[in-house]
Write an enzyme that holds these catalytic residues in place. Sequence first.
Site, PDB file in Angstrom:
ATOM      1  N   GLU A  49       0.859  -1.183   0.000  1.00  0.00           N
ATOM      2  CA  GLU A  49       0.000   0.000   0.000  1.00  0.00           C
ATOM      3  C   GLU A  49       0.891   1.227   0.000  1.00  0.00           C
ATOM      4  O   GLU A  49       1.773   1.347   0.848  1.00  0.00           O
ATOM      5  CB  GLU A  49      -0.830   0.050   1.287  1.00  0.00           C
ATOM      6  CG  GLU A  49      -2.211  -0.529   1.208  1.00  0.00           C
ATOM      7  CD  GLU A  49      -2.936  -0.360   2.541  1.00  0.00           C
ATOM      8  OE1 GLU A  49      -2.822   0.695   3.175  1.00  0.00           O
ATOM      9  OE2 GLU A  49      -3.597  -1.328   2.944  1.00  0.00           O
ATOM     10  N   ASP A  60      -6.180   9.010  10.802  1.00  0.00           N
ATOM     11  CA  ASP A  60      -4.850   8.529  11.164  1.00  0.00           C
ATOM     12  C   ASP A  60      -4.384   9.001  12.532  1.00  0.00           C
ATOM     13  O   ASP A  60      -4.655  10.125  12.952  1.00  0.00           O
ATOM     14  CB  ASP A  60      -3.830   8.976  10.116  1.00  0.00           C
ATOM     15  CG  ASP A  60      -3.952   8.153   8.850  1.00  0.00           C
ATOM     16  OD1 ASP A  60      -3.889   6.919   8.953  1.00  0.00           O
ATOM     17  OD2 ASP A  60      -4.149   8.744   7.770  1.00  0.00           O
ATOM     18  N   TYR A 182     -11.155  -4.191   3.339  1.00  0.00           N
ATOM     19  CA  TYR A 182     -10.229  -3.762   4.382  1.00  0.00           C
ATOM     20  C   TYR A 182     -11.008  -3.728   5.687  1.00  0.00           C
ATOM     21  O   TYR A 182     -11.835  -2.852   5.893  1.00  0.00           O
ATOM     22  CB  TYR A 182      -9.690  -2.370   4.028  1.00  0.00           C
ATOM     23  CG  TYR A 182      -8.542  -1.859   4.865  1.00  0.00           C
ATOM     24  CD1 TYR A 182      -8.505  -2.013   6.242  1.00  0.00           C
ATOM     25  CD2 TYR A 182      -7.491  -1.173   4.246  1.00  0.00           C
ATOM     26  CE1 TYR A 182      -7.448  -1.521   6.990  1.00  0.00           C
ATOM     27  CE2 TYR A 182      -6.427  -0.670   4.992  1.00  0.00           C
ATOM     28  CZ  TYR A 182      -6.423  -0.851   6.362  1.00  0.00           C
ATOM     29  OH  TYR A 182      -5.383  -0.340   7.102  1.00  0.00           O
TER      30      TYR A 182
END
Lengths: 272, 400
Positions: A49, A60, A182
Amino acid sequence: MERIRAAFERLRRARRKALIPFVMGGDPTLRVTRDLVRALAEAGADLVEIGMPFSDPLADGPVIQRASGRALAGGATPQAILRLIAQMRRTLRIPVVLLSYWNPVMQYGGGRARAGDPIPFIRDAAHAGASGLIVPDLPPEEAEGLPQAGSRFGLETVFLAAPTSPPERLRRIARASRGFIYYVSVTGTTGARARLPREWLQGVRQLRLITTTPICVGFGISTPAQAKMVARAADGVIVGSALLRTIEPHLRHPAALTKRAAAFLRALRRSV
Amino acid sequence: MPDRGGHFGPFGGKFVPETLMAALDELERAFRKARRDRAFRRELEDYLRRYAGRPTPLYPAARLSEALGGRRTYLKREDLLHTGAHKINNTLGQALLAIRMGKRRLIAETGAGQHGVATATVAARFGLQCVVFMGEEDMARQALNVFRMRLLGATVVPVTSGTRTLKDACNEAIRDWVTNVRTTHYCLGSVVGPHPYPMLVREFQSVIGQEARRQILEAEGRLPDYLLACVGGGSNAIGLFHPFVRDRRVRFIGVEAGGTGLRAGRHAATLVKGSPGVLHGARSLVLQDRHGQILETRSIAAGLDYPGVGPEHAYYQRIGRARYVAVSDAAALKGCALLAETEGIIPALEPAHAIGYLARLAPTLPRRSLIILGLSGRGDKDVETLARHLTTDGTNPRRV
């Protein structure tokens, strides 16, 4: 051409689970990213990735925020990252999955008048040789037509599922996802966790009942033991923050950086 | 408006990590149910009246009007509310919703500190835990509000990432919410963010315009020609505008922060200078570079210092229902001095932008024009800033 699907097909036949490292494109320079990706592929990564930096990465934790900041400070742009992928594609044998927040994708190649159309990015990413796209702030309901557009150019669109996703959303996510799904292992932002709550396991099992698409688990995985546990139930393990944390002390020494990263990945490989 | 997915034409929507999607659905369901529930409405009205101090006056600013050449201007006095700004209309509503959802922890972002104070206030009133995220730079320039929040029992978390202002406080609040979503309600302070927030905050702030509409009809027997309000995220402006949206003759003007000039990085005039993009969960206008990176903003008013704007404003601008303009720091300071001088009211620096624009607009309007200006907050929090600028700038309030 669906390279991600094909990669998982091969893995399944070899009874092997995917190990997927995440690196930030252009952190701290594009040259380092190139060497790093190559080293990770040699150390046993099955897919890689590559993140595109964004000024406001709200999914994040601190480690990837810092990586994003370094990449932007180093001048990384979507165009430059796609050029890098085009360069690497010739020698790299594993699929590259791009990870970007939605806004840079929408602004790509547009300028003020054309902004709002993801097609230029999808087209150029596919031409550069990227195989997939993950957008952490784009749920399927806002991505109308994106999986189809991706298929047209050969870019598989991966959507995220989370422990908080109710069954009807899991179905929707599974329908929209190409390549793999995911699964976000923890309720939180990205970043290594000392302990991984077990809630992900139930989610993965639920997904199994409704889809045959491969399921990869990420967010918070940092040790070989955690990776091993996750790989028993999932089709792949995604490792980002923990990897970036091992390279952070070596940003000024690219050779040491790639060596450490490769060693870290090999340790994970032995348990996955 | 909005549609079922939370879209205002091409704007709005939900662009958030999957982890939050279920919580947004839950919030929307709780809100729709509460809105139909007479007990909820009555409870909220009661708190608005007896705790926050509603209704606020619609005050005829006669000396200000005279100074502007006789165009009659009314001020909607949200500055008189408990905690000093319109923000409490929204936080009372959201706190009651949070309690209904069984969430006992409130988090909030804040720029000027007004929304943080309003959230800390209701958290104290209802015995909820409260954590406020605030950019480090804003904490320095709004130190008084930081102290108020702490006095009210809230935890104020300094945000040191990015530009260390409101934008980054939003990022940090969203990250906290992603992590604690099961126990926490994100008490968002403006008509920004993912659906249902722009709709929900609009509904709680619409009390401003509903009252103003009734009050102006009582006082003047007719609707106003213009509504003026400052726009950062845009909650006080939407609150004033929305109840007039079907009154096609009533013109809306939103006033953004022009900072020290309309070049990148020197202002926060998102609707005037921005382009379509996604920030903090919604598609709207955004100040960004050509690669889609969000730009730094600058304004003397911390509450306007934000590179995004509510999607409904972007939509009003797109369809021509509202007009948006930018006013510089200097003009806002003059507006502040003008209102203090003529009416004995010291406005916050945010609505001072609207007064600054009024001073420019009024002389160009027909004499019989009727204007309502949303005075969203009072200037107590800005006195230090005012003292610094009105002396070092050479702008003497006596001579404005």
